[in-house]
Design an enzyme around this catalytic site. Structure first.
Site, PDB file in Angstrom:
ATOM      1  N   ARG A   1     -28.955  38.126  -3.291  1.00  0.00           N
ATOM      2  CA  ARG A   1     -28.483  38.296  -1.919  1.00  0.00           C
ATOM      3  C   ARG A   1     -29.706  38.505  -1.033  1.00  0.00           C
ATOM      4  O   ARG A   1     -30.820  38.655  -1.528  1.00  0.00           O
ATOM      5  CB  ARG A   1     -27.436  39.407  -1.764  1.00  0.00           C
ATOM      6  N   GLY A   2     -29.467  38.545   0.284  1.00  0.00           N
ATOM      7  CA  GLY A   2     -30.583  38.622   1.219  1.00  0.00           C
ATOM      8  C   GLY A   2     -30.916  37.212   1.685  1.00  0.00           C
ATOM      9  O   GLY A   2     -30.996  36.282   0.877  1.00  0.00           O
ATOM     10  N   ALA A   3     -31.125  37.072   3.001  1.00  0.00           N
ATOM     11  CA  ALA A   3     -31.188  35.737   3.608  1.00  0.00           C
ATOM     12  C   ALA A   3     -32.237  34.821   2.976  1.00  0.00           C
ATOM     13  O   ALA A   3     -31.947  33.677   2.613  1.00  0.00           O
ATOM     14  CB  ALA A   3     -31.445  35.887   5.106  1.00  0.00           C
TER      15      ALA A   3
ATOM     16  N   ASP B   1     -30.246  37.905   9.225  1.00  0.00           N
ATOM     17  CA  ASP B   1     -29.667  36.771   8.499  1.00  0.00           C
ATOM     18  C   ASP B   1     -29.591  35.525   9.369  1.00  0.00           C
ATOM     19  O   ASP B   1     -29.424  34.412   8.857  1.00  0.00           O
ATOM     20  CB  ASP B   1     -28.273  37.138   7.986  1.00  0.00           C
TER      21      ASP B   1
ATOM     22  N   GLN C   1     -26.957  48.596  -0.207  1.00  0.00           N
ATOM     23  CA  GLN C   1     -28.220  47.928  -0.542  1.00  0.00           C
ATOM     24  C   GLN C   1     -29.438  48.780  -0.161  1.00  0.00           C
ATOM     25  O   GLN C   1     -30.510  48.626  -0.745  1.00  0.00           O
ATOM     26  CB  GLN C   1     -28.320  46.573   0.183  1.00  0.00           C
TER      27      GLN C   1
ATOM     28  N   ARG D   1     -22.014  31.479   1.030  1.00  0.00           N
ATOM     29  CA  ARG D   1     -22.022  32.604   1.970  1.00  0.00           C
ATOM     30  C   ARG D   1     -22.281  32.041   3.362  1.00  0.00           C
ATOM     31  O   ARG D   1     -23.219  31.261   3.541  1.00  0.00           O
ATOM     32  CB  ARG D   1     -23.088  33.648   1.590  1.00  0.00           C
TER      33      ARG D   1
ATOM     34  N   ASN E   1     -27.278  40.684  11.640  1.00  0.00           N
ATOM     35  CA  ASN E   1     -27.818  41.405  10.470  1.00  0.00           C
ATOM     36  C   ASN E   1     -26.711  42.271   9.879  1.00  0.00           C
ATOM     37  O   ASN E   1     -25.587  42.319  10.411  1.00  0.00           O
ATOM     38  CB  ASN E   1     -29.030  42.247  10.873  1.00  0.00           C
ATOM     39  N   LYS E   2     -27.038  42.933   8.786  1.00  0.00           N
ATOM     40  CA  LYS E   2     -26.057  43.730   8.038  1.00  0.00           C
ATOM     41  C   LYS E   2     -25.269  44.660   8.951  1.00  0.00           C
ATOM     42  O   LYS E   2     -25.832  45.266   9.863  1.00  0.00           O
ATOM     43  CB  LYS E   2     -26.805  44.530   6.957  1.00  0.00           C
TER      44      LYS E   2
HETATM   45  O1  MRU Z   1     -25.164  41.005   2.320  1.00  0.00           O
HETATM   46  P1  MRU Z   1     -26.618  40.904   2.023  1.00  0.00           P
HETATM   47  O2  MRU Z   1     -27.123  41.977   1.129  1.00  0.00           O
HETATM   48  O3  MRU Z   1     -27.034  39.538   1.578  1.00  0.00           O
HETATM   49  O4  MRU Z   1     -27.238  41.138   3.434  1.00  0.00           O
HETATM   50  C1  MRU Z   1     -28.505  40.768   3.756  1.00  0.00           C
HETATM   51  C2  MRU Z   1     -29.258  41.948   4.144  1.00  0.00           C
HETATM   52  O5  MRU Z   1     -29.657  42.700   3.309  1.00  0.00           O
HETATM   53  C3  MRU Z   1     -29.602  42.186   5.473  1.00  0.00           C
HETATM   54  O6  MRU Z   1     -28.764  42.120   6.467  1.00  0.00           O
HETATM   55  C4  MRU Z   1     -31.060  41.983   5.717  1.00  0.00           C
HETATM   56  O7  MRU Z   1     -31.542  42.847   6.641  1.00  0.00           O
HETATM   57  C5  MRU Z   1     -31.371  40.584   6.083  1.00  0.00           C
HETATM   58  S1  MRU Z   1     -31.630  39.601   4.741  1.00  0.00           S
HETATM   59  C6  MRU Z   1     -33.314  39.432   4.786  1.00  0.00           C
END
Ligand code: MRU
Length: 369
Positions: free
Chosen positions: A57-59, A246, A205, A100, A257-258
């Site tokens: 996970r994570g962009a 993201d 996370q 996603r 973002n999250k």
């Molecule tokens: O749902 P996730 O864990 O894939 O979400 C992504 C994130 O952790 C964040 O929003 C993050 O700050 C950006 S991803 C580099």
């Protein structure tokens, strides 16, 4: 980054490709911080499932995974018929894209791979080009995160107390991370500072991944409840906020973002604290005209109604916290408007959110320094 398991330190990338077996190798993030394990996805459908189920996970990390997954899917094609091959390419692309929806990095990454493939005249040439392009995307991701560190270094003065949200560290990228890159650069420059990691409900996370990364790196940090940031800001115990993203809209400067990022940006403005967003260029959406159009992923209600952890025997277990007859709403991301953002830390420098659109040609064509 270096991971120490037992007494052994070894360098890992979050996402890698095994050319001989045509598999994508991923750190199984759902087991962290309790267990460190690398898994291999045997085909592109399994790679898409790993993105969807958040093994990875994570962009930036899902961008690289999608790029490798596309290469994996097209390399598994047998035959020389270009029309049939094109159908396969489109199917693999669509499957990985659907895994996603909010992050734009997978789309940007796979578009790069497809553009590069058009330089090949045969199926075999295109298969080779797909792998080369995916590998180039992953390598560029690492170089860009390192450059974010150089440009963000001066934002972390000696003694700084930094708040971060969710995980935009190396687990969210191929290596290094975006929001963590300036922290690693400051550490390398000999500065001392402290990081508060928002736990980041519902999947935590921040508590599980960012805290683990910082511990691995020997950086002073504490996990705080999501609701604690306002109190700490009010007491003067936070100096700045750095988060990842993201998807950033170049045309408007809005930042997805999250979930909970917007709340922290509002709090930072209330307390006149700088609020930075750190991104590689693959996180920029050059076309979308409104934050309202960003597809916000809605995830399973179980994530809100309970929590995952390790039970006896190292078994990953979900426990229900909420009232048994209640349901939940679980939007995974939110959108922060540009007026709440002090600067976007990119591999090419720090910019105001609304500057990105005007800088398109420069940003896309520049050398990373
Ligand atoms: O749902 P996730 O864990 O894939 O979400 C992504 C994130 O952790 C964040 O929003 C993050 O700050 C950006 S991803 C580099």
């Amino acid at each position: 980054m270096n991971v120490t398991v037992g007494n052994r330190a070894r360098h890992y990338r979050t996402v890698d490709f095994d050319v001989r077996h045509n598999t994508v190798r991923l750190i199984e993030q759902r087991l962290l911080p309790h267990r460190f394990k690398v898994v291999a996805t045997p085909d592109y459908r399994a790679t898409a499932a790993a993105i969807r189920d958040m093994v990875v996970r994570g962009a930036g990390a899902i961008g690289a995974t999608a790029a490798f997954g596309l290469a994996q899917g097209v390399r598994a094609f047998r035959g020389a018929n270009l029309d049939r091959f094109e159908v396969r390419v489109a199917t693999v692309y669509a499957t990985l894209k659907a895994a996603r929806p909010t992050a734009v990095d997978p789309v940007n990454a796979m578009d790069q791979v497809r553009r590069r493939m058009t330089q090949g005249g045969t199926v075999a040439e295109q298969q080779d080009l797909a792998l080369a392009a995916a590998q180039a995307f992953a390598d560029t991701n690492v170089q860009e995160c390192e450059a974010i560190g150089r440009h963000g270094l001066d934002l972390i003065p000696e003694g700084a107390r930094v708040l971060t949200h969710c995980n935009a560290g190396w687990l969210a990228f191929v290596d290094v991370g975006s929001a963590t890159a300036p922290l690693y650069a400051a550490q390398a420059a000999g500065r001392t500072f402290h990081v508060y990691c928002d736990e980041t409900r519902p999947r935590c996370q921040g508590a599980s991944l960012t805290a683990w990364e910082l511990a691995q790196q020997g950086i002073s940090h504490q996990v705080i409840a999501d609701n604690a940031a306002g109190h700490l800001m009010q007491r003067g115990e936070i100096d700045l906020v750095i988060v990842g993203s993201d998807r950033i809209l170049a045309r408007t400067g809005e930042v997805a973002n999250k979930i909970g990022t917007y709340t922290k940006a509002v709090l930072a403005r209330r307390h006149r604290l700088p609020f930075y967003v750190a991104i590689p260029l693959s996180t920029i959406d050059w076309e979308m005209g409104s934050g309202r159009a960003i597809p916000i992923e809605e995830r399973a209600e179980e994530e809100v109604l309970g929590a995952w952890g390790l039970a006896a025997g190292n078994k990953r277990t979900w426990v229900r916290v909420a009232n048994p007859t209640s349901g939940a709403r679980n939007p995974a991301f939110d959108v922060t408007p540009p007026e709440l953002i002090t600067g976007i830390i990119t591999p090419l420098g720090v910019f105001r959110p609304r500057q990105l659109g005007r800088l398109r040609r420069r940003l896309e064509g520049s050398e990373i320094r």
